[in-house]
Design an enzyme around this catalytic site. Structure first.
Site, PDB file in Angstrom:
ATOM      1  N   SER A  89       0.827  -1.215   0.000  1.00 57.39           N
ATOM      2  CA  SER A  89       0.000   0.000   0.000  1.00 57.39           C
ATOM      3  C   SER A  89       0.856   1.257   0.000  1.00 57.39           C
ATOM      4  O   SER A  89       1.999   1.261   0.464  1.00 57.39           O
ATOM      5  CB  SER A  89      -0.901   0.018   1.231  1.00 57.39           C
ATOM      6  OG  SER A  89      -1.598  -1.191   1.364  1.00 57.39           O
TER       7      SER A  89
HETATM    8  N1  SAH Z   1      -0.597  -5.440   3.698  1.00 56.28           N
HETATM    9  C1  SAH Z   1       0.144  -5.670   2.485  1.00 56.28           C
HETATM   10  C2  SAH Z   1      -0.612  -5.215   1.256  1.00 56.28           C
HETATM   11  C3  SAH Z   1      -1.305  -6.367   0.714  1.00 56.28           C
HETATM   12  S1  SAH Z   1      -2.166  -6.258  -0.806  1.00 56.28           S
HETATM   13  C4  SAH Z   1       1.515  -5.046   2.541  1.00 56.28           C
HETATM   14  O1  SAH Z   1       1.858  -4.384   3.515  1.00 56.28           O
HETATM   15  O2  SAH Z   1       2.284  -5.277   1.609  1.00 56.28           O
HETATM   16  C5  SAH Z   1      -3.488  -7.364  -0.382  1.00 56.28           C
HETATM   17  C6  SAH Z   1      -3.083  -8.781  -0.113  1.00 56.28           C
HETATM   18  O3  SAH Z   1      -4.256  -9.495   0.284  1.00 56.28           O
HETATM   19  C7  SAH Z   1      -2.539  -9.528  -1.329  1.00 56.28           C
HETATM   20  O4  SAH Z   1      -1.282 -10.048  -1.030  1.00 56.28           O
HETATM   21  C8  SAH Z   1      -3.558 -10.630  -1.566  1.00 56.28           C
HETATM   22  O5  SAH Z   1      -2.993 -11.830  -2.057  1.00 56.28           O
HETATM   23  C9  SAH Z   1      -4.139 -10.820  -0.181  1.00 56.28           C
HETATM   24  N2  SAH Z   1      -5.474 -11.443  -0.129  1.00 56.28           N
HETATM   25  C10 SAH Z   1      -6.507 -11.311  -0.993  1.00 56.28           C
HETATM   26  N3  SAH Z   1      -7.555 -12.042  -0.582  1.00 56.28           N
HETATM   27  C11 SAH Z   1      -7.190 -12.634   0.584  1.00 56.28           C
HETATM   28  C12 SAH Z   1      -7.847 -13.510   1.498  1.00 56.28           C
HETATM   29  N4  SAH Z   1      -9.107 -13.944   1.304  1.00 56.28           N
HETATM   30  N5  SAH Z   1      -7.167 -13.916   2.588  1.00 56.28           N
HETATM   31  C13 SAH Z   1      -5.885 -13.506   2.825  1.00 56.28           C
HETATM   32  N6  SAH Z   1      -5.220 -12.691   1.989  1.00 56.28           N
HETATM   33  C14 SAH Z   1      -5.861 -12.255   0.885  1.00 56.28           C
END
Ligand code: SAH
Length: 239
Positions: A89
């Site tokens: 993010s």
């Molecule tokens: N917090 C992260 C940003 C993540 S982007 C950081 O600091 O880098 C969102 C993430 O959510 C992605 O990696 C995606 O694979 C994950 N995601 C999507 N659906 C999900 C689910 N149902 N359970 C767990 N993770 C999920």
């Protein structure tokens, strides 16, 4: 007064010892200046004031959480792709969501969407323990590696479906979603402790808003919106 040869000795001392040491410190973190600029120009200037949070953002090497080719843009004012359809993010959004969650040293926090592990690293320095769930096995694996290499020992990464939460560790004082569900999953609200806070991007496609849900001491919920955001959608991992 320094004698001429004393001055000369001082210069030699400076050249032999101090200069290389300074060089070492600078090369140890070539992104220190960019990180400082990020905190001042993107975060403090937009009204984030918490001293502890600002200290943590200054101390967390964000560039080490993105693919090597993306390091030069790790501190830019936008999200950065990290593969598998995921992004780390935007720095300001990490700060804003952390501020809304208001983690404290005695809190146990659940994050859904580990991605790069950066948000978990930030939370881990403000809370007692962080549990984080990532649905993509490769991302869970690499985040686990980097968090452990950097010494964030109070973070546990699980590969799995965040819709289910982490019932064995519930209830949590804070729950943060970093992928957007169409609506806040009831399972996660149920895993929130009384007095706890849940922060999540909610909505479909581009039409998402950042939501803060507070559960009071009697279990009543209060919900408010903190503006529009764009996150990757939360995937359903199936039954
Ligand atoms: N917090 C992260 C940003 C993540 S982007 C950081 O600091 O880098 C969102 C993430 O959510 C992605 O990696 C995606 O694979 C994950 N995601 C999507 N659906 C999900 C689910 N149902 N359970 C767990 N993770 C999920």
């Amino acid at each position: 007064m320094l004698e001429r040869h004393d001055l000369c000795r001082a210069r030699v001392f400076y050249a032999i010892l101090v200069l290389p040491l300074t060089g070492l410190l600078v090369s140890a973190d070539p992104y220190a200046a960019e990180r400082e600029r990020m905190v001042r120009e993107q975060i403090e200037s937009r009204g984030i004031r918490g001293a502890e949070l600002l200290r943590v953002l200054r101390a967390t090497p964000r560039h080490l959480f993105v693919p090597i080719a993306s390091r030069p843009m790790a501190y830019d004012d936008h999200a950065v792709p990290i593969g598998y359809g995921a992004t780390i993010s935007q720095p300001y959004i990490v700060a804003l969501m952390t501020e809304l969650l208001a983690p404290a040293k005695k809190h146990r926090v659940l994050e859904i969407g580990t991605g790069s592990g950066y948000q978990a690293a930030v939370l881990s320095q403000l809370a007692q323990r962080v549990y984080t769930i990532e649905i993509v096995p490769e991302l869970a694996e690499s985040a686990r590696g980097i968090l452990s290499d950097l010494g964030y020992r109070n973070v546990t990464v699980r590969q799995g479906d965040g819709y289910k939460g982490w019932p064995e560790q519930a209830p949590f004082d804070g729950i943060m979603l970093t992928a957007a569900p169409p609506e806040v999953p009831q399972t996660l609200i149920d895993q929130l402790a009384k007095g706890g806070r849940l922060v999540a991007p909610v909505g479909l496609g581009w039409d998402q808003e950042l939501v803060l849900i507070e559960k009071d001491a009697s279990g009543r919920l209060r919900r408010r919106s903190a503006g529009g955001v764009v996150f990757v959608p939360m995937r359903s991992g199936g039954p």
